[in-house]
Enzyme design. Structure first.
Site, mmCIF file in Angstrom:
data_model
loop_
_atom_site.group_PDB
_atom_site.id
_atom_site.type_symbol
_atom_site.label_atom_id
_atom_site.label_comp_id
_atom_site.label_asym_id
_atom_site.label_seq_id
_atom_site.Cartn_x
_atom_site.Cartn_y
_atom_site.Cartn_z
ATOM 1 N N ASP A 72 0.854 -1.193 0.000
ATOM 2 C CA ASP A 72 0.000 0.000 0.000
ATOM 3 C C ASP A 72 0.887 1.239 0.000
ATOM 4 O OD1 ASP A 72 -2.971 -0.884 0.763
ATOM 5 O OD2 ASP A 72 -1.600 -2.091 1.968
ATOM 6 N N ARG A 80 3.969 2.996 3.233
ATOM 7 C CA ARG A 80 4.726 1.889 3.838
ATOM 8 C C ARG A 80 6.227 2.134 3.724
ATOM 9 N NH1 ARG A 80 0.486 1.511 5.755
ATOM 10 N NH2 ARG A 80 -1.120 -0.066 5.338
ATOM 11 N N LYS A 172 -9.376 0.990 -5.028
ATOM 12 C CA LYS A 172 -10.123 0.409 -3.908
ATOM 13 C C LYS A 172 -11.056 1.448 -3.286
ATOM 14 C CE LYS A 172 -6.134 1.292 -0.895
ATOM 15 N NZ LYS A 172 -4.988 0.687 -0.194
ATOM 16 N N HIS A 173 -12.115 1.019 -2.545
ATOM 17 C CA HIS A 173 -12.528 -0.299 -2.105
ATOM 18 C C HIS A 173 -13.935 -0.534 -2.656
ATOM 19 C CE1 HIS A 173 -9.800 1.459 0.919
ATOM 20 N NE2 HIS A 173 -9.324 0.227 1.092
ATOM 21 N N HIS A 185 -12.027 -3.241 9.241
ATOM 22 C CA HIS A 185 -11.024 -4.060 9.916
ATOM 23 C C HIS A 185 -11.605 -4.671 11.184
ATOM 24 C CE1 HIS A 185 -8.444 -1.320 7.538
ATOM 25 N NE2 HIS A 185 -7.604 -2.329 7.498
ATOM 26 N N ASP A 256 -9.893 -7.326 -0.364
ATOM 27 C CA ASP A 256 -9.227 -6.697 0.771
ATOM 28 C C ASP A 256 -8.790 -7.811 1.711
ATOM 29 O OD1 ASP A 256 -8.206 -4.725 2.400
ATOM 30 O OD2 ASP A 256 -10.071 -3.593 2.546
#
Length: 476
Positions: A72, A80, A172-173, A185, A256
């Site tokens: 990501d 990241r 996304k998403h 999440h 995902d």
């Protein structure tokens, strides 16, 4: 497992899995040698240096030459590669606010150039969600905005820039996580909008991405009762059918992370993987920091589902073919400097233009103003990392602010009553710097404090806020 070796091989090829730590474990090297579809790099895999990323990607390449390497890298809040110093490029909300498509395209290209230089094939971005709900806890500044047409234009431009550098985009998403107030999440959010609103608002940026040639689209773990009242989007053939049939998308559909509660809390990851494939997903993102044994469990569940007739072999074969057709970046090409291709001054000017300054700033000259960060945990997608100015001190959310002139850094204060209460109680002078979504001044609307809304984190925004505060007399 099935006596047919091809089924077992295919069941490994459709997985995008992730190990813990900054080096490739031997059992994961064995998975790659056996044909694991890909590796997604998460925070625990990255030390903060490009050299270490290159070494790790080279190890993955040596073990599995055809495996995808993904991560990501959205710019702004979600990075990241730059957790130590913040992203060198602005995120989506800044770019959407400035509304300069050439700049958005250039930022996408800058991200793509860096990823390609490290051997990354697939970037899990950009975000195509329309952030129509200001209380959204997981999208916010990762979105290009609340207007579907603007979001669509910028998603297409970012994809164009990224893919011009040889890195595949995964938008996304799907079908859209922007009008939710829960984090998938942690739970199963519900998108309660009627079908015509979903088509006109949520799907519009994805249609633009498909028209712009996006290589992949990522699903979301949320329920859309108007489209399928029984299954999360990732596990819903009717929802994913919109992507294939209405939008005409012919690339790879990526789930995902299946370890998220919205996908697997009630059924487990292996069963979620089977259901996702049956619904139309091609590449199964398993989630971070997993044991190699889980990959084998998912593989066995897929094989068993094929043997039992629950998952047609043709669907599994089609998924593997779409993954194989994803472009690869061509391997390591030597690291490039972060943010290459876009002038730092241009990025800083854009970040400054995106800053919303509400109310007159107090004169901080000689006031001895301190910078205070209110500690609130970032959402899981953003993760830990540098945000905002270097603070003189940090206070926990809910603690009173110290006396005196302050610059107080917050994230999504409108969603945190305890933060709002502390702001309301301080007599000032005080400048609030909102690094999250520029929501209403809920709970402190009567306070006279000035507010700077940055529309996201990142080095350009940090530089812009520093400049604004220096003009007000802050000595930093």
């Amino acid at each position: 497992m099935s006596a047919t070796p091809d089924v077992a091989a295919l069941a490994l090829r459709v997985q995008l899995a992730s190990f813990a730590g900054p080096s490739l474990p031997p059992d994961w090297a064995a998975l790659l040698a056996d044909g694991l579809g890909g590796i997604c790099l998460f925070g625990s895999n990255l030390t903060g240096t490009a050299e270490d990323v290159a070494v790790l990607v080279a190890a993955v390449r040596a073990a599995g030459p055809r495996a995808l390497v993904a991560l990501d890298e959205e710019g702004g809040d979600v990075t990241r590669l730059h957790t130590r110093e913040a992203s060198p490029v602005p995120g989506a909300a800044v770019l959407g606010a400035v509304d300069d498509l050439d700049l958005t395209r250039a930022v996408g290209a800058a991200v793509g150039a860096e990823l390609a230089s490290l051997g990354i094939d697939l970037d899990l971005g950009p975000v195509a969600d329309v952030n129509s709900n200001p209380d959204n806890p997981v999208i916010g500044t990762r979105s290009f905005g609340a207007d579907p047409a603007r979001v669509g234009r910028h998603v297409a431009a970012w994809v164009e820039g990224l893919q011009a550098e040889g890195v595949a985009a995964c938008v996304k998403h799907f079908p859209g996580h922007g009008d939710t107030a829960q984090d998938s999440h942690l739970t199963l959010p519900v998108l309660a909008a009627p079908a015509d609103v979903v088509r006109a608002r949520e799907l519009r940026p994805f249609a633009a991405a498909v028209a712009g040639g996006a290589a992949a689209v990522m699903t979301s773990h949320l329920l859309v009762p108007a489209l399928d009242p029984d299954h999360p989007a990732t596990l819903s053939a009717p929802v994913l059918g919109l992507l294939r049939d209405e939008l005409g998308f012919d690339g790879a559909i990526v789930s995902d992370a299946l370890d998220m509660a919205g996908a697997s809390a009630s059924r487990g990851i292996p069963e979620a993987a089977v259901l996702a494939l049956a619904a139309g997903c091609d590449l199964l993102c398993i989630g971070p920091d997993k044991d190699a044994g889980l990959v084998r469990e998912v593989q066995a569940a897929i094989v068993t589902a094929v043997d039992a007739g629950r998952l047609p072999l043709a669907r599994l074969t089609d998924a593997a073919t779409r993954i194989a057709d994803l472009p690869r970046s061509g391997g390591l090409a030597g690291t490039k400097s972060p943010g290459c291709g876009v002038e730092v001054g241009r990025l800083a000017a854009a970040a400054r233009a995106a800053c919303l300054v509400e109310g007159p700033l107090p004169d901080l000259t000689g006031a001895g103003a301190r910078v205070v960060s209110v500690a609130t945990e970032a959402n899981i997608a953003v993760g830990p990392g540098r945000w905002g100015l270097v603070a003189d001190l940090e206070v926990a959310a809910g603690e009173p602010l110290p006396d005196g002139a302050l610059v107080v850094q917050v994230r999504d204060a409108h969603r945190r009553p305890e933060v709002a209460a502390a702001l309301a109680a301080h007599p000032g002078p005080l400048v609030v710097v909102e690094w999250g979504w520029p929501g209403p001044r809920t709970g402190w609307a009567h306070a006279p404090h000035a507010r700077i809304c940055t529309q996201g984190n990142g080095q350009p925004s940090i530089a812009a806020v520093t400049e604004i505060l220096r003009e007000a007399g802050l000595d930093r």
